[in-house]
Design a protein around this motif. Structure first.
Motif, short mmCIF file in Angstrom:
data_model
loop_
_atom_site.label_atom_id
_atom_site.label_comp_id
_atom_site.label_asym_id
_atom_site.label_seq_id
_atom_site.Cartn_x
_atom_site.Cartn_y
_atom_site.Cartn_z
N LYS A 1 -5.80 4.06 -2.02
CA LYS A 1 -6.31 4.59 -0.76
C LYS A 1 -6.65 3.48 0.23
O LYS A 1 -6.29 3.56 1.40
N ASN A 2 -7.38 2.48 -0.24
CA ASN A 2 -7.82 1.37 0.61
C ASN A 2 -7.51 0.03 -0.06
O ASN A 2 -6.94 0.00 -1.15
N TYR B 1 -4.71 -3.11 -3.80
CA TYR B 1 -4.69 -1.75 -3.24
C TYR B 1 -5.14 -0.78 -4.32
O TYR B 1 -4.68 -0.85 -5.47
N LYS C 1 -6.78 1.30 5.64
CA LYS C 1 -5.43 0.98 6.08
C LYS C 1 -5.35 0.68 7.58
O LYS C 1 -4.37 0.12 8.05
N ASP D 1 0.80 -1.23 0.00
CA ASP D 1 0.00 0.00 0.00
C ASP D 1 0.84 1.28 0.00
O ASP D 1 0.32 2.36 0.26
#
Length: 199
Positions: free
Chosen positions: A103-104, A100, A120, A61
């Motif tokens: 952002k999330n 990923y 996250k 991420d």
């Protein structure tokens, strides 16, 4: 002539998935309940870290490595710089693949035919019903795509929206498993059809 293998590196038992974090390669060892970190420049293992039972999918991420622990119904978050476990989170039955979106994170849940959207922090944002036995998941810059291995479809979710919504499910070949985005199109491997589909 095909190129020769440059280097063979032994990791853990039954390596399953691999991701690059910008510096190192990480591999899930599904029968070892571990992930292995490899230095490409050294061409050597530089760490092995315990995660949950039967780790499969893996994603990066930008700061942390995320691992889907299929038999533990969890995901593990590790700090990419040193492998320190930052958390293990219960997310649902039989997590398989993880992606990923900038952002999330999105994780396919094979046990409930869903994909779960998590932050996250590990908190669940929302869970979406997709097709039967979802396998691979990929982000195309605007949407999440899920390969539904027992439905011969892929599901598209508009991930770039403020509130992601399912756009639809679209036919591909039999037993779609892996997904990749080439910058313009999404490709699925159709295991039982011996084909790939371009969407």
């Amino acid at each position: 002539d095909p190129p020769a293998i440059r280097k063979t590196i032994f990791v853990g038992p039954a390596p399953e998935a691999v991701v690059f974090d910008g510096k190192n390669i990480w591999v899930t060892n599904s029968l070892g309940n571990t992930v292995t970190r490899i230095s490409p420049s050294l061409e050597a293992v530089i760490g092995t870290f315990a995660v949950g039972a039967f780790p499969k999918g893996i994603a990066f991420d930008g700061a942390a490595i995320w691992v889907a622990n299929s038999a533990a119904n969890t995901v593990t978050k590790l700090r990419a710089t040193d492998g320190l476990v930052l958390g293990t989170f219960n997310i649902g039955l039989t997590p398989n693949s993880i992606a990923y979106d900038g952002k999330n994170l999105w994780v396919t849940l094979q046990g409930t035919n869903q994909v779960v959207h998590i932050g996250k922090s590990g908190a669940i944002i929302k869970t979406y019903a997709v097709g039967a036995v979802p396998a691979g998941v990929v982000f195309d810059g605007a949407a999440i795509w899920v390969a539904n291995s027992n439905a011969a479809t892929v599901t598209k979710i508009g991930a770039a929206l403020n509130v992601p919504v399912i756009v639809g499910s679209f036919p591909v070949g039999q037993t779609p498993l892996g997904l990749a985005f080439d910058g313009a199109f999404v490709w699925s491997t159709n295991s039982a059809s011996a084909t790939v589909s371009k969407k």
